[in-house]
Enzyme design. Structure first.
Site, short mmCIF file in Angstrom:
data_model
loop_
_atom_site.label_atom_id
_atom_site.label_comp_id
_atom_site.label_asym_id
_atom_site.label_seq_id
_atom_site.Cartn_x
_atom_site.Cartn_y
_atom_site.Cartn_z
N SER A 1 0.28 -9.89 -0.77
CA SER A 1 0.10 -8.44 -0.65
C SER A 1 0.36 -7.88 0.73
O SER A 1 0.43 -6.66 0.89
CB SER A 1 -1.32 -8.06 -1.09
OG SER A 1 -2.29 -8.68 -0.26
N LYS B 1 0.79 -1.23 0.00
CA LYS B 1 0.00 0.00 0.00
C LYS B 1 0.82 1.28 0.00
O LYS B 1 0.34 2.33 -0.43
CB LYS B 1 -0.94 0.00 1.20
CG LYS B 1 -2.14 -0.95 1.07
CD LYS B 1 -3.19 -0.35 0.16
CE LYS B 1 -4.48 -1.14 0.21
NZ LYS B 1 -5.55 -0.52 -0.60
#
Length: 508
Positions: free
Chosen positions: A309, A55
């Site tokens: 992720s 992110k």
């Protein structure tokens, strides 16, 4: 043919500023998983970023484009955690004021990580939507610039740099890439870049089955707002895919695979076995998806990329993950069966399972005729093995109910088998500890034989060197000497628990 939209995003991704804060993460072979599934599975390790998630790429790229005047006003973000950490780190790097609004349900590990980066935190509401509404108030009242977690072209371009790295690391086109999807920023950025250069590569989006907003949107050909979403994979628990990500996904995504919580837990275990790292539930989505896709499509001898992720999961969640991973991998079968309520019945039943690993055994006396037991048995994952187990039970005359896919049984009933049994006479409660090896449980029951009736039994395999069993045994006072001799001959460590207040309050 490359469309204007893809060309636009390729340019944005090539110009993205991410490496002031982000690293180029490795693309690693998953040797164990690849061997098991007969394909080459490559894992992009975004869990190795400074904030343990991809992110920060999109957050920093967006914030690097703030004007001087915007930078003075500061930024605000709404996030369940990973985007929050990205914004907080970027703000620290750029010396900006940052307010992070997080739902009260956000895992503490993510809250503390954001606080450690120096950002101001506001915990508000129980969902992303609640946090988003509060963040918009900060925009209106304080003039802060809102940094969207996924529905922003610069955020999308920042996430797309992952695909650019994969292209350098894997020069030959792979068969498919499996990309987790929540709001869709990561999926949009990566798929736009990949399809511009390698249109033949399949883009497979992976969503939690209880938060599949993209799948719903693609099916309806318009964005759908889900009435509710599951929170296990909190990083992808989004009720509606973003406007811009959906616009891109309609052109670039070939298929959506959904996975349930048990499959996600099994994927976390797979990642651990190959890397000795622990992914968060959303971080393991792509691995869960690739396993399901390979199985359903009987895929072999292909190169496949999965995106890990993130790795921001609370330590206290690991117990649940480990408990459910075996079921998600189809390595454990849970079932209930009925046996006779008389001495020796446990031993006879266990002989049916003698060559199988027993993972769980729960029982409490109910009546003089029959006993209901809750059993877990370890499997290799093959359906034929599961069917053989139930065929053996049928052949021995046992009735049974399969609970492997029964959510209530898995979450609650397995821990509630029992209750008070005031009609049980001469019951003594003991805890035993014995070396955890095949046959140890059957050896214990064989020593008891048919001398005394077992009125309570609880066993759960925890993967430790020693197994632990709680047993209620009906022993009349005149058999004290024989029972003590049995305990001495058994050779297992034990504790007498009849006077334990927990037993007196809940089981006696």
């Amino acid at each position: 043919m490359t469309t204007p939209m893809l060309t636009e995003y390729v340019e944005k991704i090539l110009k993205a500023r991410v490496y002031d804060v982000a690293h180029e993460t490795p693309l690693e072979l998953m040797p164990r998983l690849s061997a098991r599934f007969g394909n080459t599975i490559l894992q992009k390790r975004e869990d190795l970023q400074p904030v343990f998630s991809f992110k920060l790429r999109g957050a920093y790229n967006r914030m690097s484009r703030l004007t001087v005047e915007e930078a003075k006003r500061g930024v605000v973000a709404a996030s369940a955690g990973n985007h929050a950490q990205g914004v907080a780190l970027a703000a620290k790097k750029m010396n900006l004021s940052a307010l992070i609004v997080m739902p009260k349900t956000t895992p503490p590990i993510k809250v503390e990580a954001v606080r450690a980066l120096g950002a101001e935190i506001a915990l508000h509401g129980n969902s992303y939507d609640d946090a988003y509404a509060y963040a918009q108030e900060a925009v209106a009242k304080q003039g802060r610039v809102f940094i969207h977690p996924y529905d922003d072209p610069d955020v999308i371009a920042g996430q797309g740099t992952i695909a650019m790295e994969i292209m350098r690391q894997q020069p030959d086109p792979v068969y498919a890439m499996f990309i987790p999807c929540g709001g869709g920023g990561l999926l949009a950025g990566m798929s736009a870049f990949i399809k511009a250069f390698w249109p033949q590569i399949k883009i497979i989006a992976v969503e939690p089955a209880d938060a599949a907003s993209l799948k719903a949107a693609l099916s309806a050909d318009e964005r759908i707002k889900l009435e509710q979403v599951g929170l296990f994979a909190d990083g992808t628990a989004v009720r509606q895919v973003g406007v811009e990500p959906f616009r891109i996904a309609r052109e670039t995504v070939d298929e959506v695979v959904t996975v349930d919580s048990d499959e996600i837990c099994a994927a976390i275990m797979d990642i651990f076995e190959d890397t000795r790292s622990v992914a968060e539930p959303s971080g393991a989505l792509a691995v869960a998806g690739v396993k399901k896709y390979i199985t359903e499509n009987q895929l072999t001898d292909q190169s496949l990329v999965v995106i890990n992720s993130g790795a921001n999961t609370n330590f206290d969640r690991l117990r649940y993950i480990a408990e459910r991973a075996e079921i998600g991998e189809r390595r454990e079968v849970l079932f209930a069966t009925t046996i006779d309520e008389k001495p020796g019945s446990f031993q006879r039943f266990c002989k049916i399972l003698s060559d199988r690993g027993i993972t769980e055994f729960n029982y409490r006396y109910a009546n003089d005729a029959e006993a209901q037991v809750f059993v877990g048995v370890r499997m290799s994952g093959l359906e034929a093995e599961r069917q053989k187990l139930f065929a053996d039970l049928d052949g021995a005359g046992y009735s049974w109910v399969d609970f492997t896919d029964n959510e209530m049984a898995k979450l609650h009933v397995r821990y509630m088998v029992g209750g008070h049994a005031p009609q049980v006479e001469n019951e003594r409660l003991y805890r035993f500890e014995f070396p955890e090896r095949p046959g140890a449980l059957l050896r214990f029951l064989t020593h008891i034989g048919q001398r005394w009736n077992i009125s309570l039994f609880h066993y759960r395999n925890h993967g430790a060197a020693y197994g632990r069993v709680l047993v209620g045994i009906q022993v009349a006072a005149e058999h004290d000497g024989q029972f003590q001799q049995f305990l001495d001959t058994l050779g297992y460590t034990y504790w007498h628990e009849t006077d334990n207040p927990a037993y007196q309050l809940f089981l006696r």
